[in-house]
Design a protein around this motif. Structure first.
Motif, PDB file in Angstrom:
ATOM      1  N   ILE B  74       0.853  -1.190   0.000  1.00  0.00           N
ATOM      2  CA  ILE B  74       0.000   0.000   0.000  1.00  0.00           C
ATOM      3  C   ILE B  74       0.883   1.231   0.000  1.00  0.00           C
ATOM      4  N   ALA B  75       0.404   2.258  -0.682  1.00  0.00           N
ATOM      5  CA  ALA B  75       1.178   3.488  -0.797  1.00  0.00           C
ATOM      6  C   ALA B  75       1.046   4.302   0.490  1.00  0.00           C
ATOM      7  N   PHE B  76       2.101   4.959   0.868  1.00  0.00           N
ATOM      8  CA  PHE B  76       2.145   5.838   2.040  1.00  0.00           C
ATOM      9  C   PHE B  76       1.519   5.184   3.269  1.00  0.00           C
ATOM     10  N   PRO B  77       2.053   4.053   3.722  1.00  0.00           N
ATOM     11  CA  PRO B  77       1.449   3.416   4.910  1.00  0.00           C
ATOM     12  C   PRO B  77       1.673   4.286   6.130  1.00  0.00           C
ATOM     13  N   PRO B  78       0.651   4.461   6.966  1.00  0.00           N
ATOM     14  CA  PRO B  78       0.839   5.229   8.188  1.00  0.00           C
ATOM     15  C   PRO B  78       1.768   4.479   9.140  1.00  0.00           C
ATOM     16  N   PRO B  79       2.607   5.203   9.911  1.00  0.00           N
ATOM     17  CA  PRO B  79       3.686   4.544  10.636  1.00  0.00           C
ATOM     18  C   PRO B  79       3.230   3.567  11.713  1.00  0.00           C
ATOM     19  N   ASN B  80       2.183   3.888  12.444  1.00  0.00           N
ATOM     20  CA  ASN B  80       1.871   3.078  13.618  1.00  0.00           C
ATOM     21  C   ASN B  80       0.587   2.266  13.484  1.00  0.00           C
ATOM     22  N   THR B  81      -0.046   2.323  12.333  1.00  0.00           N
ATOM     23  CA  THR B  81      -1.298   1.600  12.161  1.00  0.00           C
ATOM     24  C   THR B  81      -1.087   0.448  11.182  1.00  0.00           C
ATOM     25  N   PRO B  82      -1.376  -0.778  11.595  1.00  0.00           N
ATOM     26  CA  PRO B  82      -1.217  -1.888  10.647  1.00  0.00           C
ATOM     27  C   PRO B  82      -2.288  -1.824   9.572  1.00  0.00           C
ATOM     28  N   PRO B  83      -2.005  -2.321   8.368  1.00  0.00           N
ATOM     29  CA  PRO B  83      -3.024  -2.311   7.316  1.00  0.00           C
ATOM     30  C   PRO B  83      -4.164  -3.271   7.632  1.00  0.00           C
ATOM     31  N   LYS B  84      -5.332  -2.983   7.056  1.00  0.00           N
ATOM     32  CA  LYS B  84      -6.481  -3.890   7.203  1.00  0.00           C
ATOM     33  C   LYS B  84      -6.366  -4.974   6.139  1.00  0.00           C
ATOM     34  N   GLN B  85      -7.039  -6.091   6.379  1.00  0.00           N
ATOM     35  CA  GLN B  85      -6.929  -7.190   5.418  1.00  0.00           C
ATOM     36  C   GLN B  85      -8.299  -7.602   4.909  1.00  0.00           C
ATOM     37  N   ALA B  86      -8.307  -8.068   3.667  1.00  0.00           N
ATOM     38  CA  ALA B  86      -9.564  -8.539   3.078  1.00  0.00           C
ATOM     39  C   ALA B  86      -9.266  -9.710   2.174  1.00  0.00           C
ATOM     40  N   TRP B  87     -10.291 -10.584   1.974  1.00  0.00           N
ATOM     41  CA  TRP B  87     -10.146 -11.700   1.047  1.00  0.00           C
ATOM     42  C   TRP B  87     -10.231 -11.188  -0.373  1.00  0.00           C
ATOM     43  N   LEU B  88      -9.474 -11.827  -1.227  1.00  0.00           N
ATOM     44  CA  LEU B  88      -9.656 -11.579  -2.657  1.00  0.00           C
ATOM     45  C   LEU B  88     -10.559 -12.676  -3.178  1.00  0.00           C
ATOM     46  N   GLU B  89     -11.709 -12.291  -3.706  1.00  0.00           N
ATOM     47  CA  GLU B  89     -12.689 -13.283  -4.126  1.00  0.00           C
ATOM     48  C   GLU B  89     -12.845 -13.268  -5.634  1.00  0.00           C
ATOM     49  N   SER B  90     -13.735 -14.079  -6.114  1.00  0.00           N
ATOM     50  CA  SER B  90     -13.909 -14.169  -7.557  1.00  0.00           C
ATOM     51  C   SER B  90     -15.387 -14.341  -7.871  1.00  0.00           C
ATOM     52  N   LEU B  91     -15.802 -13.803  -9.007  1.00  0.00           N
ATOM     53  CA  LEU B  91     -17.191 -13.995  -9.445  1.00  0.00           C
ATOM     54  C   LEU B  91     -17.298 -15.141 -10.436  1.00  0.00           C
ATOM     55  N   ALA B  92     -16.193 -15.841 -10.661  1.00  0.00           N
ATOM     56  CA  ALA B  92     -16.191 -16.869 -11.705  1.00  0.00           C
ATOM     57  C   ALA B  92     -16.966 -18.108 -11.296  1.00  0.00           C
ATOM     58  N   THR B  93     -17.064 -18.352  -9.992  1.00  0.00           N
ATOM     59  CA  THR B  93     -17.818 -19.522  -9.530  1.00  0.00           C
ATOM     60  C   THR B  93     -18.824 -19.082  -8.483  1.00  0.00           C
ATOM     61  N   ILE B  94     -19.846 -19.890  -8.313  1.00  0.00           N
ATOM     62  CA  ILE B  94     -20.886 -19.501  -7.351  1.00  0.00           C
ATOM     63  C   ILE B  94     -20.401 -19.693  -5.933  1.00  0.00           C
ATOM     64  N   ASP B  95     -19.710 -20.809  -5.698  1.00  0.00           N
ATOM     65  CA  ASP B  95     -19.198 -20.981  -4.334  1.00  0.00           C
ATOM     66  C   ASP B  95     -18.057 -20.004  -4.098  1.00  0.00           C
ATOM     67  N   ASP B  96     -17.975 -19.540  -2.849  1.00  0.00           N
ATOM     68  CA  ASP B  96     -17.088 -18.416  -2.517  1.00  0.00           C
ATOM     69  C   ASP B  96     -15.656 -18.926  -2.387  1.00  0.00           C
ATOM     70  N   GLU B  97     -14.936 -18.863  -3.501  1.00  0.00           N
ATOM     71  CA  GLU B  97     -13.552 -19.326  -3.481  1.00  0.00           C
ATOM     72  C   GLU B  97     -12.636 -18.145  -3.180  1.00  0.00           C
ATOM     73  N   LYS B  98     -11.760 -18.298  -2.185  1.00  0.00           N
ATOM     74  CA  LYS B  98     -10.853 -17.213  -1.834  1.00  0.00           C
ATOM     75  C   LYS B  98      -9.586 -17.334  -2.679  1.00  0.00           C
ATOM     76  N   LEU B  99      -9.315 -16.303  -3.446  1.00  0.00           N
ATOM     77  CA  LEU B  99      -8.130 -16.343  -4.296  1.00  0.00           C
ATOM     78  C   LEU B  99      -6.884 -15.919  -3.546  1.00  0.00           C
ATOM     79  N   GLY B 100      -7.058 -15.170  -2.490  1.00  0.00           N
ATOM     80  CA  GLY B 100      -5.898 -14.699  -1.759  1.00  0.00           C
ATOM     81  C   GLY B 100      -6.299 -13.717  -0.686  1.00  0.00           C
ATOM     82  N   LEU B 101      -5.290 -13.073  -0.114  1.00  0.00           N
ATOM     83  CA  LEU B 101      -5.513 -12.125   0.967  1.00  0.00           C
ATOM     84  C   LEU B 101      -4.796 -10.830   0.587  1.00  0.00           C
TER      85      LEU B 101
END
Lengths: 335, 313
Positions: B74-101
């Motif tokens: 991430i650009a310009f990360p703030p010094p004392n706050t850790p970044p938030k995380q989210a799943w990378l998902e896909s619309l290619a399949t109906i079941d919720d496949e996590k492609l990454g983080l």
């Protein structure tokens, strides 16, 4: 847990924020209705009847017939802006001679504001617009020390008294930041701040400090040499040949116009506790610190074109100062 | 309304429109839909296409082994706050496949939720385009009322000089509405940007934000998208945001037939739409662009807006 995390954590357990549950902060949307006057708007703040209501009050300053204040007190226009003028608290040659006789000042070293303030006999307060020392000619007849002096203001008799004994005197401007640093270096070093770069004198002081007759630090050294001879002829004394003096090198030492202490450069940080000097290593910072305007050594009082030049350089220097501040706030790269 | 000429053009070029992978959308309904409706025969059948265009076969999903990514710079990360995380998902399949983080910038996706700024943003979005046309005549603009209705004295009636006086029924209105009146104003840039950051943070905090690799769907059937959204518990309405305004054909067709599902480019992202939809689905490029723009706005030095100032010339 910070306020942000607590707020977002609260939101996790609350219903979804949508268009239907928004609200402004209480009290921010509508202004409170204005309340009109004590008499409900009837008198409009002008009281009951009379001059106040009919707008026939006597003129401002009228005291009911007696001579008003503004005619009684004489006009003193020469005090205009006195609070903002530069002050130079005096130190007489007599006092200086006494300091030297009591071994409070070493004549074998250059005497500047730091030396004088270290005696604790002389003090400068920048809060009172004081810009350094004014060396006065009281006791010029009995002054017999050979000194290298750097003062902020002086007069012709004083210069003659100092040079008669084979000494050197120079008038030098310091800005308040530098004065603060110079009057108590120990306290300044303790703060851990970099040594400030001395500013050039303001426009109204420029003529004084670039005049050879005042031994200004911005004057041409060649003209100062001439002025020394002329002054000796005027007061009828033989100018001693300082080149034969054993302390000739000390007498000829000159600070850079941007420097406030011998041997220390602007931008350095002096750590007294660990006994180290920290110097900047950042290339850009060095470049900025090395700005010594080429024209500062030459004589600016001679022609008008060079005056314009120095005004331009003053502006430029201010820009550099700004830049320097910005760099300092971002960078702390030292050895 | 779509001008008739455009629809005619569409009808003429419908096969071409259908075969191309680009579908242009308007606010009411897409040109595509209008054209299809116009071409329908009275018994509701769509006539045969001269060019067979739509690929109905589901293409096999070919991709490198999972996870695709486990972090994101991430650009310009703030010094004392850790970044938030989210799943990378896909619309290619109906079941919720996590492609990454992936990592999200905490200044954008975990700022203080300023509910009041959300209110002012939505308020401004509703009001700035509003024009009040109401207008009422005053006593001078009404017809008549020039002569004194009866003599000043001697009739025993009240004194009146005009039948259009505001005291009279059918008289003029003293301080009535004098339209058209514009309610246009600009919310400050800072407030707009802060509103977007608050809305995105709230979406993230309430688990209504999803990041997908792209908006590519295997089919243009709306049922596929509906089933996907329902099975993943994404709620009743969804806003899909991509970085460009040319969306893949399948999702354009699918969302066009489901009203609460909408597609939007990054430059159209706004607080009102964010709050109107229950779930926000961002593509990775859209995420990059949103973060870049909001960070730029946060750290820019132009605090003073002059353009829409009331006193600007």
């Amino acid at each position: 847990m910070s306020g942000v995390e607590r707020a977002l954590g609260l939101l996790r357990n609350l219903p979804r924020v949508s268009l239907s549950n928004l609200k402004p902060l209480p009290g921010s949307r509508y202004k409170r209705k204005q309340r009109i006057g004590q008499s409900g708007g009837r008198k409009c703040g002008r009281g009951n009847k009379g001059q106040g209501q009919r707008n026939t009050l006597p003129r401002i300053g009228f005291e009911g017939g007696s001579t008003p204040f503004y005619l009684l007190i004489p006009h003193e226009p020469y005090y205009r802006g006195i609070h903002a003028r530069r002050q130079y608290p005096p130190l007489s040659l007599l006092q200086l001679q006494r300091l030297i006789d009591l071994n409070m000042v070493d004549v074998n070293e250059p005497i500047d504001l730091t030396t004088l303030c270290n005696t604790k006999v002389f003090q400068v307060n920048t809060r009172k617009q004081q810009y350094g020392v004014n060396l006065t000619d009281e006791g010029a007849d009995i002054f017999e020390a050979r000194v290298h002096l750097e003062v902020q203001w002086t007069n012709e008799q004083t210069i003659a008294a100092v040079e008669k004994n084979g000494g050197m005197i120079l008038t030098r401007f310091y800005d308040p930041d530098c004065i603060n640093a110079m009057q108590d270096p120990a306290a300044f070093f303790k703060k851990g701040r970099p040594i400030p770069r001395c500013k050039l004198p303001p426009i109204d002081a420029l003529r004084y400090y670039s005049d050879a007759n005042n031994r200004g630090y911005l004057a041409d050294p060649e003209k100062i040499r001439e002025a020394r001879i002329i002054l000796a002829q005027k007061y009828g004394y033989a100018l001693p040949d300082i080149s034969e003096d054993p302390h000739f090198e000390m007498l000829m030492r000159r600070k850079d116009p941007r420097q406030i202490w011998f041997g220390l450069e602007p931008g350095w940080v002096v750590n007294v506790k660990d006994k180290v000097i920290l110097k900047p290593t950042d290339e850009m910072l060095k470049e900025v610190l090395q700005v010594i305007i080429a024209g500062t050594i030459t004589d600016f009082s001679s022609n008008s074109a060079s005056k314009v030049f120095i005004m331009l350089t003053v502006q430029k220097v201010e820009l550099f100062e700004e830049h320097l501040c910005r760099r300092w706030s971002h960078l702390c790269i030292f050895q | 309304m779509i001008p008739g000429s455009i629809i005619n053009v569409c009808v003429r070029h419908l096969p071409l429109l259908r075969s191309s992978c680009v579908v242009f959308r308007t606010a009411q309904c897409s040109i595509m839909t209008s054209a299809v409706r116009l071409q329908q025969t009275p018994d509701g059948m769509i006539p045969e296409m001269p060019i067979a265009a739509v690929d109905t076969e589901m293409p096999a999903v070919v991709r490198p082994p999972l996870p695709l990514m486990t972090s994101r710079t991430i650009a310009f990360p703030p010094p004392n706050t850790p970044p938030k995380q989210a799943w990378l998902e896909s619309l290619a399949t109906i079941d919720d496949e996590k492609l990454g983080l992936i990592d999200l910038h905490p200044d954008i996706f975990a700022t203080f939720p300023r509910i009041d700024l959300l209110f002012w943003n939505t308020f401004w979005q509703k009001i700035y385009k509003h024009i009040d046309y109401s207008f009422v005549f005053n006593r001078m603009e009404l017809r008549g009322g020039g002569h004194k209705p009866w003599a000043q004295k001697g009739t025993g009636r009240a004194r009146h000089g005009s039948i259009r006086s505001p005291l009279w029924i059918r008289g003029g209105k003293t301080f009535g509405p004098r339209g058209p009146k514009s309610y246009f104003y600009m919310l400050s840039k800072m407030d707009r940007a802060n509103g977007l950051r608050s809305a995105l943070s709230i979406k993230y905090a309430q688990d209504n934000l999803h990041i997908v690799d792209s908006l590519d769907l295997p089919t243009d059937e709306p049922d596929y998208l509906r089933e996907l959204v329902e099975s993943r518990g994404w709620g009743l309405s969804c806003l899909f945001v991509d970085d460009t305004d040319i969306v893949p054909r399948n999702i354009a067709l699918a969302t066009d037939r489901i009203k609460p599902y909408n597609v939007m480019p990054v430059y159209g992202l706004n607080v009102y739409s964010l709050l109107k939809h229950e779930t926000l689905v961002l593509t990775l490029p859209a995420l990059e662009k949103i973060e870049e723009k909001l960070l730029l706005q946060m750290h820019k030095a132009d605090h003073r807006e002059k353009k829409f100032s009331r006193f600007s010339t």
